[in-house]
Design a protein around this motif. Sequence first.
Motif, PDB file in Angstrom:
ATOM      1  N   HIS A 169       0.813  -1.218   0.000  1.00  0.00           N
ATOM      2  CA  HIS A 169       0.000   0.000   0.000  1.00  0.00           C
ATOM      3  C   HIS A 169       0.850   1.274   0.000  1.00  0.00           C
ATOM      4  O   HIS A 169       0.304   2.381   0.078  1.00  0.00           O
ATOM      5  CB  HIS A 169      -0.956   0.026   1.195  1.00  0.00           C
ATOM      6  N   GLY A 170       2.158   1.131  -0.083  1.00  0.00           N
ATOM      7  CA  GLY A 170       3.031   2.293  -0.157  1.00  0.00           C
ATOM      8  C   GLY A 170       3.341   2.937   1.176  1.00  0.00           C
ATOM      9  O   GLY A 170       4.040   3.958   1.241  1.00  0.00           O
ATOM     10  N   LEU A 171       2.844   2.343   2.263  1.00  0.00           N
ATOM     11  CA  LEU A 171       3.064   2.879   3.606  1.00  0.00           C
ATOM     12  C   LEU A 171       4.208   2.152   4.287  1.00  0.00           C
ATOM     13  O   LEU A 171       4.467   0.972   4.017  1.00  0.00           O
ATOM     14  CB  LEU A 171       1.792   2.735   4.442  1.00  0.00           C
ATOM     15  N   LEU A 172       4.876   2.859   5.180  1.00  0.00           N
ATOM     16  CA  LEU A 172       5.921   2.218   5.974  1.00  0.00           C
ATOM     17  C   LEU A 172       5.286   1.280   6.989  1.00  0.00           C
ATOM     18  O   LEU A 172       4.336   1.652   7.689  1.00  0.00           O
ATOM     19  CB  LEU A 172       6.755   3.282   6.701  1.00  0.00           C
ATOM     20  N   GLU A 205      -9.871   1.623  -5.303  1.00  0.00           N
ATOM     21  CA  GLU A 205      -9.104   0.768  -6.222  1.00  0.00           C
ATOM     22  C   GLU A 205      -7.819   1.486  -6.646  1.00  0.00           C
ATOM     23  O   GLU A 205      -7.430   1.485  -7.814  1.00  0.00           O
ATOM     24  CB  GLU A 205      -9.949   0.400  -7.448  1.00  0.00           C
ATOM     25  N   ALA A 206      -7.166   2.090  -5.662  1.00  0.00           N
ATOM     26  CA  ALA A 206      -6.016   2.945  -5.939  1.00  0.00           C
ATOM     27  C   ALA A 206      -4.672   2.244  -5.801  1.00  0.00           C
ATOM     28  O   ALA A 206      -3.654   2.760  -6.260  1.00  0.00           O
ATOM     29  CB  ALA A 206      -6.047   4.147  -4.993  1.00  0.00           C
ATOM     30  N   ILE A 207      -4.650   1.063  -5.169  1.00  0.00           N
ATOM     31  CA  ILE A 207      -3.388   0.367  -4.914  1.00  0.00           C
ATOM     32  C   ILE A 207      -3.102  -0.592  -6.065  1.00  0.00           C
ATOM     33  O   ILE A 207      -3.927  -1.455  -6.394  1.00  0.00           O
ATOM     34  CB  ILE A 207      -3.442  -0.401  -3.578  1.00  0.00           C
ATOM     35  N   TYR A 208      -1.942  -0.431  -6.660  1.00  0.00           N
ATOM     36  CA  TYR A 208      -1.581  -1.259  -7.807  1.00  0.00           C
ATOM     37  C   TYR A 208      -1.302  -2.700  -7.365  1.00  0.00           C
ATOM     38  O   TYR A 208      -0.611  -2.926  -6.357  1.00  0.00           O
ATOM     39  CB  TYR A 208      -0.330  -0.714  -8.497  1.00  0.00           C
ATOM     40  N   THR A 209      -1.821  -3.663  -8.107  1.00  0.00           N
ATOM     41  CA  THR A 209      -1.511  -5.064  -7.835  1.00  0.00           C
ATOM     42  C   THR A 209      -0.012  -5.306  -7.994  1.00  0.00           C
ATOM     43  O   THR A 209       0.616  -5.979  -7.180  1.00  0.00           O
ATOM     44  CB  THR A 209      -2.287  -5.987  -8.796  1.00  0.00           C
ATOM     45  N   CYS A 213       3.377   2.678  -5.620  1.00  0.00           N
ATOM     46  CA  CYS A 213       2.417   1.670  -5.168  1.00  0.00           C
ATOM     47  C   CYS A 213       0.963   2.101  -5.314  1.00  0.00           C
ATOM     48  O   CYS A 213       0.067   1.251  -5.381  1.00  0.00           O
ATOM     49  CB  CYS A 213       2.680   1.332  -3.696  1.00  0.00           C
ATOM     50  N   VAL A 214       0.726   3.413  -5.351  1.00  0.00           N
ATOM     51  CA  VAL A 214      -0.644   3.922  -5.282  1.00  0.00           C
ATOM     52  C   VAL A 214      -0.871   5.001  -6.331  1.00  0.00           C
ATOM     53  O   VAL A 214      -0.014   5.859  -6.555  1.00  0.00           O
ATOM     54  CB  VAL A 214      -0.925   4.508  -3.874  1.00  0.00           C
TER      55      VAL A 214
END
Length: 320
Positions: free
Chosen positions: A206-209, A258-262, A274-275
């Motif tokens: 999800h692009g988060l730490l 639906e913003a998080i890339y598979t 990632c997003v």
Amino acid sequence: MNPTKIIKRHIPIGDPKKLPQQEGLLSASEDAREGLIVPELIMKYGDQSKGNGLSQKRSVLPTMMKTLYQMKRSYSSLKNNPKDSKVDATPEFIQELKDYGRSLGVTAMGFTDVESKDIFKGRSVLFNKAIVITMEMREEPIRNAPSEATQKEIFRTYHGLGVIVNHIANFLRNHGYQAQAGPALGGDAIYPVLGEKAGLGAIGKHGLLISPECGPRQRIAAIYTNIENLPISKENSHGWIKDFCDKCGKCVRKCPGEAIYTTPIEHTDGGKICVDYKKCAVPFSNSYGCTVCIRECAFNTRTYEELKHQVEFKKTKESL
């Protein structure tokens, strides 16, 4: 009162033309990623016609305005940097710095080099060394995301980190060092990347730490400094998180926008995107700051150590 107008009128936000001109000013690379701060995202992508934009939520507007004030202080205080400053720090001072941060409410602190590719498009920072800090977001508001309580918690941590980075910057100046406070709300650099480089955790799908202390349930900020001998480690023991996230993918399935890339998109600088922030901004702006990806993350519902043990046990079992 429009927060975006206040930002553009009063706060440089890393504008290299408005920062003190000095040797070593670090600017973004030509192919840098675009970065918009939260109030800008809200005003640009929030559904203002229905009154859903966070800027119209009275419960968080006072905190948002206080947070913007701390952002302004981050830049106005740069004039207090000592001219004849020190550049080396003793191990004793670094420990004192960590203790001071902890007393202010810092959850974790790390140190890293900053590169041009870490900075958002059109922005600059004064120094290429960073003290990276995190602040935990409390469990209950995140568990109830999206909700008004979640929204309040988001801005509580934004404001809290804004206060803390200014305190730490002043602490450094009072001890003879130069510093630039990087607030959580309007960061000039990609904070999850700095956090990962500082060894505080690893970036999830999800692009988060994701950190041992909080999982994904945290906000990040930085203080840039001229201290040349920060205890920067090139090792990161959290790499296994990425493999876990690749196999999990729950945040991808649960994201309302639906913003998080598979599969993350590779940026020209080699970093991973990632997003899709434009898609993410819609539920964030219209649904109390959303936060569903944090709520649903396995590292939020289970502990870091529990999941690490599970991964290690599986690897051991497969090797037999």
